[in-house]
Design a protein around this motif. Sequence first.
Motif, PDB file in Angstrom:
ATOM      1  N   ALA A  86      20.624  82.010  -7.051  1.00  0.00           N
ATOM      2  CA  ALA A  86      21.184  81.928  -8.267  1.00  0.00           C
ATOM      3  C   ALA A  86      19.719  82.031  -9.085  1.00  0.00           C
ATOM      4  CB  ALA A  86      21.354  80.337  -8.545  1.00  0.00           C
ATOM      5  N   PHE A  87      20.064  82.265 -10.540  1.00  0.00           N
ATOM      6  CA  PHE A  87      18.839  82.176 -11.270  1.00  0.00           C
ATOM      7  C   PHE A  87      19.443  81.083 -12.487  1.00  0.00           C
ATOM      8  CE2 PHE A  87      18.488  86.431  -9.825  1.00  0.00           C
ATOM      9  CZ  PHE A  87      16.707  86.573  -9.866  1.00  0.00           C
ATOM     10  N   MET A  88      18.290  80.610 -12.840  1.00  0.00           N
ATOM     11  CA  MET A  88      18.545  79.614 -13.935  1.00  0.00           C
ATOM     12  C   MET A  88      17.667  79.640 -15.135  1.00  0.00           C
ATOM     13  SD  MET A  88      18.045  75.167 -13.967  1.00  0.00           S
ATOM     14  CE  MET A  88      19.269  74.829 -12.558  1.00  0.00           C
ATOM     15  N   THR A  89      17.971  79.604 -16.393  1.00  0.00           N
ATOM     16  CA  THR A  89      17.046  79.588 -17.473  1.00  0.00           C
ATOM     17  C   THR A  89      17.393  78.115 -18.090  1.00  0.00           C
ATOM     18  OG1 THR A  89      17.798  82.054 -18.019  1.00  0.00           O
ATOM     19  CG2 THR A  89      16.487  80.989 -19.632  1.00  0.00           C
ATOM     20  N   TYR A  90      16.217  77.547 -18.359  1.00  0.00           N
ATOM     21  CA  TYR A  90      16.314  76.136 -18.749  1.00  0.00           C
ATOM     22  C   TYR A  90      15.619  76.007 -20.115  1.00  0.00           C
ATOM     23  CZ  TYR A  90      15.398  71.293 -18.783  1.00  0.00           C
ATOM     24  OH  TYR A  90      15.421  69.569 -18.928  1.00  0.00           O
ATOM     25  N   TYR A  91      16.219  75.315 -21.029  1.00  0.00           N
ATOM     26  CA  TYR A  91      15.746  74.780 -22.351  1.00  0.00           C
ATOM     27  C   TYR A  91      15.334  73.368 -22.332  1.00  0.00           C
ATOM     28  CZ  TYR A  91      15.303  73.812 -27.458  1.00  0.00           C
ATOM     29  OH  TYR A  91      14.752  73.422 -28.587  1.00  0.00           O
ATOM     30  N   ASP A  92      14.029  73.034 -22.558  1.00  0.00           N
ATOM     31  CA  ASP A  92      13.483  71.617 -22.460  1.00  0.00           C
ATOM     32  C   ASP A  92      13.443  71.146 -24.137  1.00  0.00           C
ATOM     33  OD1 ASP A  92      10.858  69.803 -22.960  1.00  0.00           O
ATOM     34  OD2 ASP A  92      11.956  69.318 -21.030  1.00  0.00           O
ATOM     35  N   ALA A  93      14.316  70.262 -24.538  1.00  0.00           N
ATOM     36  CA  ALA A  93      14.522  69.940 -25.908  1.00  0.00           C
ATOM     37  C   ALA A  93      13.252  69.242 -26.314  1.00  0.00           C
ATOM     38  CB  ALA A  93      15.947  69.149 -25.976  1.00  0.00           C
ATOM     39  N   ALA A  94      12.753  68.360 -25.354  1.00  0.00           N
ATOM     40  CA  ALA A  94      11.632  67.770 -26.157  1.00  0.00           C
ATOM     41  C   ALA A  94      10.496  68.645 -26.666  1.00  0.00           C
ATOM     42  CB  ALA A  94      11.090  66.574 -25.131  1.00  0.00           C
ATOM     43  N   SER A  95       9.939  69.368 -25.574  1.00  0.00           N
ATOM     44  CA  SER A  95       8.879  70.372 -25.803  1.00  0.00           C
ATOM     45  C   SER A  95       9.373  71.859 -26.377  1.00  0.00           C
ATOM     46  CB  SER A  95       8.340  70.915 -24.639  1.00  0.00           C
ATOM     47  OG  SER A  95       9.061  71.562 -23.738  1.00  0.00           O
ATOM     48  N   LYS A  96      10.751  72.003 -26.561  1.00  0.00           N
ATOM     49  CA  LYS A  96      11.197  73.087 -27.075  1.00  0.00           C
ATOM     50  C   LYS A  96      10.812  74.462 -26.400  1.00  0.00           C
ATOM     51  CE  LYS A  96      12.378  71.542 -31.767  1.00  0.00           C
ATOM     52  NZ  LYS A  96      12.206  71.816 -33.273  1.00  0.00           N
ATOM     53  N   GLN A  97      10.716  74.432 -25.287  1.00  0.00           N
ATOM     54  CA  GLN A  97      10.125  75.455 -24.363  1.00  0.00           C
ATOM     55  C   GLN A  97      11.274  75.983 -23.413  1.00  0.00           C
ATOM     56  OE1 GLN A  97       6.744  76.861 -24.539  1.00  0.00           O
ATOM     57  NE2 GLN A  97       6.962  75.381 -26.190  1.00  0.00           N
ATOM     58  N   VAL A  98      11.072  77.133 -22.892  1.00  0.00           N
ATOM     59  CA  VAL A  98      12.056  77.866 -21.841  1.00  0.00           C
ATOM     60  C   VAL A  98      11.377  78.257 -21.006  1.00  0.00           C
ATOM     61  CG1 VAL A  98      13.685  79.642 -21.624  1.00  0.00           C
ATOM     62  CG2 VAL A  98      13.422  78.685 -23.994  1.00  0.00           C
ATOM     63  N   MET A  99      12.286  77.823 -19.599  1.00  0.00           N
ATOM     64  CA  MET A  99      11.381  78.318 -18.362  1.00  0.00           C
ATOM     65  C   MET A  99      12.532  78.851 -17.388  1.00  0.00           C
ATOM     66  SD  MET A  99      10.938  74.291 -17.579  1.00  0.00           S
ATOM     67  CE  MET A  99      10.165  74.347 -19.239  1.00  0.00           C
ATOM     68  N   ALA A 100      12.160  79.738 -16.624  1.00  0.00           N
ATOM     69  CA  ALA A 100      12.985  80.424 -15.686  1.00  0.00           C
ATOM     70  C   ALA A 100      12.751  79.955 -14.307  1.00  0.00           C
ATOM     71  CB  ALA A 100      12.961  81.857 -16.040  1.00  0.00           C
ATOM     72  N   TYR A 101      13.951  79.832 -13.217  1.00  0.00           N
ATOM     73  CA  TYR A 101      13.926  79.409 -11.992  1.00  0.00           C
ATOM     74  C   TYR A 101      14.542  80.496 -11.288  1.00  0.00           C
ATOM     75  CZ  TYR A 101      12.380  74.847 -13.623  1.00  0.00           C
ATOM     76  OH  TYR A 101      11.672  73.687 -14.349  1.00  0.00           O
ATOM     77  N   ASP A 102      13.835  80.987 -10.395  1.00  0.00           N
ATOM     78  CA  ASP A 102      14.318  82.242  -9.493  1.00  0.00           C
ATOM     79  C   ASP A 102      14.665  81.642  -8.164  1.00  0.00           C
ATOM     80  OD1 ASP A 102      14.565  84.379  -7.840  1.00  0.00           O
ATOM     81  OD2 ASP A 102      12.947  85.449  -8.614  1.00  0.00           O
ATOM     82  N   GLY A 103      16.089  81.543  -7.799  1.00  0.00           N
ATOM     83  CA  GLY A 103      16.405  81.276  -6.614  1.00  0.00           C
ATOM     84  C   GLY A 103      17.212  82.375  -5.971  1.00  0.00           C
ATOM     85  N   ARG A 104      16.680  83.516  -6.163  1.00  0.00           N
ATOM     86  CA  ARG A 104      17.052  84.674  -5.552  1.00  0.00           C
ATOM     87  C   ARG A 104      16.970  84.636  -3.884  1.00  0.00           C
ATOM     88  NH1 ARG A 104      21.127  88.358  -5.801  1.00  0.00           N
ATOM     89  NH2 ARG A 104      20.681  90.689  -5.864  1.00  0.00           N
TER      90      ARG A 104
END
Length: 568
Positions: free
Chosen positions: A81-99
């Motif tokens: 899987a791939f996950m794109t995550y939004y952290d509301a407190a910091s307003k940052q986006v991060m990506a998780y690679d589970g390929r």
Amino acid sequence: MRITRLFACVSAFLGLVSCVSVPAGTTAPNEQPFVIAANPLAAEAGLNVLKRGGSAVDAAIAVQAMLGLVEPQSSGIGGGAFMTYYDAASKQVMAYDGREVAPAQATPDMFLDSSGRPLPFEQAVLSGRATGVPGAVKMLALAHDEHGKLPWNSLFGSAERTADEGFIVSPRLAKLVVYPVPENGAPDVIAYFHQGPGGALVKAGDRLVNKAYAAFLRRLASQGPAALYGGETGARIVARTRVAPLAGSMTMADLANYKPIKREPLCAPYRVYLVCTPPPPGSGVGTLELLGLLEHTDIDRRGPNDPDAWYLFAEASRLMYADRDRYVGDPAFTNVPANGLLAPDYLADRAKLIGDMAGPPPAAGNPALAPAMAADHTYEPTGTSHFIIRDAAGNVVSMTTTVESIFGSGRMVDGFFLNNQMTDFSFTPVDAEGRPAANAVAAGKRPRSSMTPLLMLDGDRNFAGAFGSAGGNSIIAFVAKSMVAAIDWNLPTQEALAVPNLVARGPNFNGEVTKFSPEILAALKAKGIDLKPGQGEDSGVHAVMIRNRQVDGGYDPRREGVVLTLPR
């Protein structure tokens, strides 16, 4: 990466930097929790976690556990899987690679016969070599370590109980059990789905029980990822992949050594939004390139009933796919020119190739820092799912998850199917001139993926929307079409997802022919586009837009999805 009230400045994968004016306040903060998933039982499992105060990542674990049971044709514990995550407190986006990754003993010629010719896909997909080291579970565990609120062992109860008691087979699962794919002739598939009355093949409305999966989930809950990447289940995975035909080379060390990767997202502007996706080996770069090409057209001043809009979409798609297919692979093994593909000057020049008539398939372009690569020969079937979750704190998960083909490799361990992601590599590793394919097999390499789970931010870095889909190499087109319909044509999200699909790649123009009007089909044909019915699974787009501070969510009407919300 930084956004002011008036300007979005993007620092993305491989040093891409671009700036675009973005109006502030496109959306406003809105923390209404919701779950959008391809099956109601999966969505309910996620919503139950949110009701208990769980985070979006907590809910994602529950959703994935349930999808592996009720939608095994699309994703599961044995996939990636791939996950794109939004952290509301910091307003940052991060990506998780589970390929998934290729085992340490994988070789570039592993899908060639004794004469050096590529194996038929139907033969390769059922082989032991088809399975890569699964990544979804360790990826979710990494995200849970960083963003979880509830204990890991409290997140599998819904799926465990449903597996023990059985679930009602849905019309879609019943249809795919008899779908003409090689996996439906595999012994494990036949054995699992012959649980109907008197041992008959299950049909819609029958109850399907999976005691083995329930037992595994109990171990996964108590032991954590070690239950999959070692121990009795790990040993069974290795043993199952080493069975003929074409026995694989996976070892217990391959399982133990798997590591998910937290990556910087790849972000670029589209209209008033900043769109963020996972970088390669995912295909977010293709989605962003296609959107960037469309910004050089007047598609936003047209609509779904205008044949010129579909012509522009088709021709831009062909240009993008030519580039994506040539250059995208695992960045640890090949230089992916993501910055060059998304550079404003390159997009402008590439868009000029859209003429008045569709001609031969376009060649790949020559973006900055592009290496000399062989033409791609990857075959990407469908067998994927997408879901979107927001928790009460405003954190958001956009996740695409897969076992690759329908029922993966057709081989089952402890109640779940193993992936066939190794067949997502190009079977032909080099061309006649000796140039390597960007997506050739290599030990420890991640195959290219078409998955593009994306998030959208407004000029204040508030969450503004999310899109993602199933559909093999058509995912990029499915997502981009939905975004054009929702953003450019301002359709409600549910209506945007129902707009007909059109996928143009190379010489092929495929789409939902019966959903386009005869006038549109005729006009497209006059411009050189003879649309043919699509093949494989339908799209599975799930999406949400924040409009007027309200959640405008949608599920693909071609599947069995649902949008569930909690009161604020």
